[in-house]
Design an enzyme around this catalytic site. Structure first.
Site, PDB file in Angstrom:
ATOM      1  N   LYS A  51       4.430   1.639  -2.812  1.00  0.00           N
ATOM      2  CA  LYS A  51       3.769   1.217  -3.526  1.00  0.00           C
ATOM      3  C   LYS A  51       2.486   2.183  -4.091  1.00  0.00           C
ATOM      4  O   LYS A  51       1.969   1.929  -5.454  1.00  0.00           O
ATOM      5  CB  LYS A  51       2.887  -0.762  -3.425  1.00  0.00           C
ATOM      6  CG  LYS A  51       2.968  -1.087  -3.901  1.00  0.00           C
ATOM      7  CD  LYS A  51       2.495  -2.249  -2.537  1.00  0.00           C
ATOM      8  CE  LYS A  51       2.657  -3.375  -1.408  1.00  0.00           C
ATOM      9  NZ  LYS A  51       2.370  -4.602  -1.176  1.00  0.00           N
ATOM     10  N   GLY A  52       2.495   3.125  -3.655  1.00  0.00           N
ATOM     11  CA  GLY A  52       0.921   3.778  -3.346  1.00  0.00           C
ATOM     12  C   GLY A  52       1.626   4.935  -4.853  1.00  0.00           C
ATOM     13  O   GLY A  52       0.461   5.249  -5.363  1.00  0.00           O
ATOM     14  N   GLU A 107       5.856  11.222  -6.652  1.00  0.00           N
ATOM     15  CA  GLU A 107       4.736  10.046  -5.508  1.00  0.00           C
ATOM     16  C   GLU A 107       3.546  10.962  -5.259  1.00  0.00           C
ATOM     17  O   GLU A 107       3.075  11.259  -6.105  1.00  0.00           O
ATOM     18  CB  GLU A 107       5.311  10.810  -3.920  1.00  0.00           C
ATOM     19  CG  GLU A 107       4.892  10.628  -3.086  1.00  0.00           C
ATOM     20  CD  GLU A 107       5.625   9.373  -2.304  1.00  0.00           C
ATOM     21  OE1 GLU A 107       4.912   8.545  -3.581  1.00  0.00           O
ATOM     22  OE2 GLU A 107       5.578   9.328  -1.151  1.00  0.00           O
ATOM     23  N   ASP A 108       3.468   9.784  -4.739  1.00  0.00           N
ATOM     24  CA  ASP A 108       0.947  10.302  -4.428  1.00  0.00           C
ATOM     25  C   ASP A 108       0.730  10.901  -3.310  1.00  0.00           C
ATOM     26  O   ASP A 108       0.257  11.644  -3.825  1.00  0.00           O
ATOM     27  CB  ASP A 108       0.827   8.471  -3.910  1.00  0.00           C
ATOM     28  CG  ASP A 108       1.500   7.762  -2.219  1.00  0.00           C
ATOM     29  OD1 ASP A 108       2.514   8.200  -2.465  1.00  0.00           O
ATOM     30  OD2 ASP A 108       0.810   7.320  -2.269  1.00  0.00           O
ATOM     31  N   ASP A 111       3.012  13.951   2.815  1.00  0.00           N
ATOM     32  CA  ASP A 111       2.043  14.025   4.520  1.00  0.00           C
ATOM     33  C   ASP A 111       3.104  14.685   5.104  1.00  0.00           C
ATOM     34  O   ASP A 111       2.981  16.170   5.172  1.00  0.00           O
ATOM     35  CB  ASP A 111       1.596  12.610   4.610  1.00  0.00           C
ATOM     36  CG  ASP A 111       0.892  12.801   5.799  1.00  0.00           C
ATOM     37  OD1 ASP A 111       0.133  13.501   6.349  1.00  0.00           O
ATOM     38  OD2 ASP A 111       0.731  11.709   6.832  1.00  0.00           O
ATOM     39  N   LYS A 139      -0.844  16.975   1.384  1.00  0.00           N
ATOM     40  CA  LYS A 139      -1.568  18.148   2.576  1.00  0.00           C
ATOM     41  C   LYS A 139      -0.565  18.580   3.728  1.00  0.00           C
ATOM     42  O   LYS A 139       0.102  17.894   4.521  1.00  0.00           O
ATOM     43  CB  LYS A 139      -1.976  16.464   3.601  1.00  0.00           C
ATOM     44  CG  LYS A 139      -3.532  15.559   3.002  1.00  0.00           C
ATOM     45  CD  LYS A 139      -3.182  14.542   4.515  1.00  0.00           C
ATOM     46  CE  LYS A 139      -3.269  13.292   3.883  1.00  0.00           C
ATOM     47  NZ  LYS A 139      -3.605  11.735   4.927  1.00  0.00           N
ATOM     48  N   PHE A 160      -7.850  11.096   5.911  1.00  0.00           N
ATOM     49  CA  PHE A 160      -7.152   9.960   5.099  1.00  0.00           C
ATOM     50  C   PHE A 160      -7.802  10.058   4.211  1.00  0.00           C
ATOM     51  O   PHE A 160      -8.703   9.397   4.073  1.00  0.00           O
ATOM     52  CB  PHE A 160      -6.889   9.000   5.859  1.00  0.00           C
ATOM     53  CG  PHE A 160      -5.653   8.207   5.620  1.00  0.00           C
ATOM     54  CD1 PHE A 160      -4.351   8.194   6.331  1.00  0.00           C
ATOM     55  CD2 PHE A 160      -6.155   6.839   5.610  1.00  0.00           C
ATOM     56  CE1 PHE A 160      -3.589   6.841   5.752  1.00  0.00           C
ATOM     57  CE2 PHE A 160      -5.218   5.715   4.673  1.00  0.00           C
ATOM     58  CZ  PHE A 160      -4.212   5.952   5.001  1.00  0.00           C
ATOM     59  N   VAL A 161      -7.071   9.888   2.804  1.00  0.00           N
ATOM     60  CA  VAL A 161      -7.710   9.418   1.603  1.00  0.00           C
ATOM     61  C   VAL A 161      -7.527   7.631   1.505  1.00  0.00           C
ATOM     62  O   VAL A 161      -5.800   7.485   0.876  1.00  0.00           O
ATOM     63  CB  VAL A 161      -6.714  10.169   0.753  1.00  0.00           C
ATOM     64  CG1 VAL A 161      -8.336  11.603   1.112  1.00  0.00           C
ATOM     65  CG2 VAL A 161      -5.949  10.770   0.365  1.00  0.00           C
ATOM     66  N   ASP A 167      -3.578   3.654  -0.073  1.00  0.00           N
ATOM     67  CA  ASP A 167      -4.652   1.779   0.157  1.00  0.00           C
ATOM     68  C   ASP A 167      -4.247   2.507   2.280  1.00  0.00           C
ATOM     69  O   ASP A 167      -4.057   3.582   2.362  1.00  0.00           O
ATOM     70  CB  ASP A 167      -3.523   1.077   0.726  1.00  0.00           C
ATOM     71  CG  ASP A 167      -1.903   1.410   1.114  1.00  0.00           C
ATOM     72  OD1 ASP A 167      -1.257   1.856   0.768  1.00  0.00           O
ATOM     73  OD2 ASP A 167      -2.022   0.349   2.143  1.00  0.00           O
ATOM     74  N   ARG A 173      -6.233   0.582  -3.101  1.00  0.00           N
ATOM     75  CA  ARG A 173      -5.485   0.988  -4.010  1.00  0.00           C
ATOM     76  C   ARG A 173      -5.820   0.886  -5.657  1.00  0.00           C
ATOM     77  O   ARG A 173      -5.408   2.163  -6.269  1.00  0.00           O
ATOM     78  CB  ARG A 173      -4.002   0.514  -4.156  1.00  0.00           C
ATOM     79  CG  ARG A 173      -3.077   0.418  -3.237  1.00  0.00           C
ATOM     80  CD  ARG A 173      -1.972  -0.711  -3.304  1.00  0.00           C
ATOM     81  NE  ARG A 173      -0.726  -0.901  -2.295  1.00  0.00           N
ATOM     82  CZ  ARG A 173      -0.184  -0.135  -1.350  1.00  0.00           C
ATOM     83  NH1 ARG A 173      -0.338   1.321  -1.552  1.00  0.00           N
ATOM     84  NH2 ARG A 173       0.228  -0.180  -0.466  1.00  0.00           N
TER      85      ARG A 173
HETATM   86  P1  IMP Z   1       5.334  11.196   4.786  1.00  0.00           P
HETATM   87  O1  IMP Z   1       5.978  10.725   4.701  1.00  0.00           O
HETATM   88  O2  IMP Z   1       4.124  11.218   6.117  1.00  0.00           O
HETATM   89  O3  IMP Z   1       4.689  12.317   4.170  1.00  0.00           O
HETATM   90  O4  IMP Z   1       4.138   9.930   4.329  1.00  0.00           O
HETATM   91  C1  IMP Z   1       4.541   9.673   2.573  1.00  0.00           C
HETATM   92  C2  IMP Z   1       3.676   8.320   2.138  1.00  0.00           C
HETATM   93  O5  IMP Z   1       1.396   7.972   3.492  1.00  0.00           O
HETATM   94  C3  IMP Z   1       3.052   8.356   1.438  1.00  0.00           C
HETATM   95  O6  IMP Z   1       3.764   8.138  -0.029  1.00  0.00           O
HETATM   96  C4  IMP Z   1       1.740   6.941   1.348  1.00  0.00           C
HETATM   97  O7  IMP Z   1       2.152   5.944   0.698  1.00  0.00           O
HETATM   98  C5  IMP Z   1       1.791   7.125   2.873  1.00  0.00           C
HETATM   99  N1  IMP Z   1       0.454   8.295   3.116  1.00  0.00           N
HETATM  100  C6  IMP Z   1       0.365   9.177   3.535  1.00  0.00           C
HETATM  101  N2  IMP Z   1      -0.839   9.841   3.753  1.00  0.00           N
HETATM  102  C7  IMP Z   1      -1.649   8.386   2.886  1.00  0.00           C
HETATM  103  C8  IMP Z   1      -3.320   8.835   2.907  1.00  0.00           C
HETATM  104  O8  IMP Z   1      -3.954  10.212   3.793  1.00  0.00           O
HETATM  105  N3  IMP Z   1      -3.833   8.258   2.850  1.00  0.00           N
HETATM  106  C9  IMP Z   1      -3.058   7.052   2.641  1.00  0.00           C
HETATM  107  N4  IMP Z   1      -1.980   6.941   2.167  1.00  0.00           N
HETATM  108  C10 IMP Z   1      -0.751   7.663   3.135  1.00  0.00           C
HETATM  109 MG    MG Z   2       3.914   6.763  -0.894  1.00  0.00          MG
END
Ligand code: IMP
Ligand code: MG
Length: 187
Positions: A51-52, A107-108, A111, A139, A160-161, A167, A173
């Site tokens: 959803k992000g 993508e939002d 991470d 990040k 964490f944002v 969210d 959100r």
């Molecule tokens: P990744 O697979 O670890 O890169 O994570 C990506 C997903 O985790 C993102 O699409 C977000 O939905 C969620 N996410 C990662 N960091 C944050 C954060 O700081 N705040 C909120 N959601 C996050």
């Molecule tokens: Mg996401």
């Protein structure tokens, strides 16, 4: 994350604004122009990872001038509060054949990189005309798998944002800015 029982509980978790509305607006206008330049009039398919990324998609699709379609996928990687679960599940997939599309994943945040690495592998295997990734936030210090987005609007430190689609426990959100989440308020 503890349940939020009052507006006071809620407000306490918004520690400070990291990126304000004007900064987001300006970066999106520039990213829209970058995308226009990259595709030079060719039609694109913007694929938002729910959803992000729903808020970011709504703004970025209005910042591009090339012909564009939008589509949605749901990939889950965060299951509870601020802790990454480590596995990525596609809970809603695209329903169109993408072989005739220049696909742009929207993508939002990147991470650990796991979500996008998996989604990119999945979509690449379907042979789109091309595939690129645009992320609002990056990040890089948190990366666990190698992944580099093609376009990133903001690089942020390891906080964490929340807000602008992101969210914590499904809340926040709808904040129009990006804020640091106050994890101390959960203890
Ligand atoms: P990744 O697979 O670890 O890169 O994570 C990506 C997903 O985790 C993102 O699409 C977000 O939905 C969620 N996410 C990662 N960091 C944050 C954060 O700081 N705040 C909120 N959601 C996050
Ligand atoms: Mg996401």
């Amino acid at each position: 994350m503890k349940n939020i029982h009052s507006i006071d509980d809620y407000n306490k978790r918004i520690k400070r604004v990291l990126i304000n509305e004007d900064q987001i607006k300006e970066a999106i206008a520039k990213a829209g122009k970058d995308i226009d330049r990259m595709y030079d009039g060719r039609p694109i398919l913007l694929v938002s990872i729910l959803k992000g990324a729903f808020v970011f998609l709504a703004d970025i699709c209005r910042a591009v001038s090339v012909p564009c379609e939008v589509a949605f996928m749901c990939a889950k990687s965060y299951y509870d509060g601020t802790v990454s679960s480590g596995n990525v599940k596609i809970t809603m997939d695209l329903n169109q054949d993408i072989t005739h599309y220049h696909v742009v994943i929207v993508e939002d945040i990147v991470d650990t990189g796991r979500t996008l690495k998996d989604v990119v592998e999945l979509l690449r295997a379907r042979n789109p005309l091309s595939l690129k990734v645009v992320t609002l936030l990056d990040k890089p210090s948190r990366r666990l798998v190698e992944f580099k987005p093609d376009v990133s609007l903001f690089t942020i430190p390891d906080h964490f944002v929340i807000g602008y689609g992101l969210d914590c426990g499904e809340y926040f959100r709808n904040l129009p800015y990006i804020a640091e989440y106050d994890e101390c308020s959960d203890n």
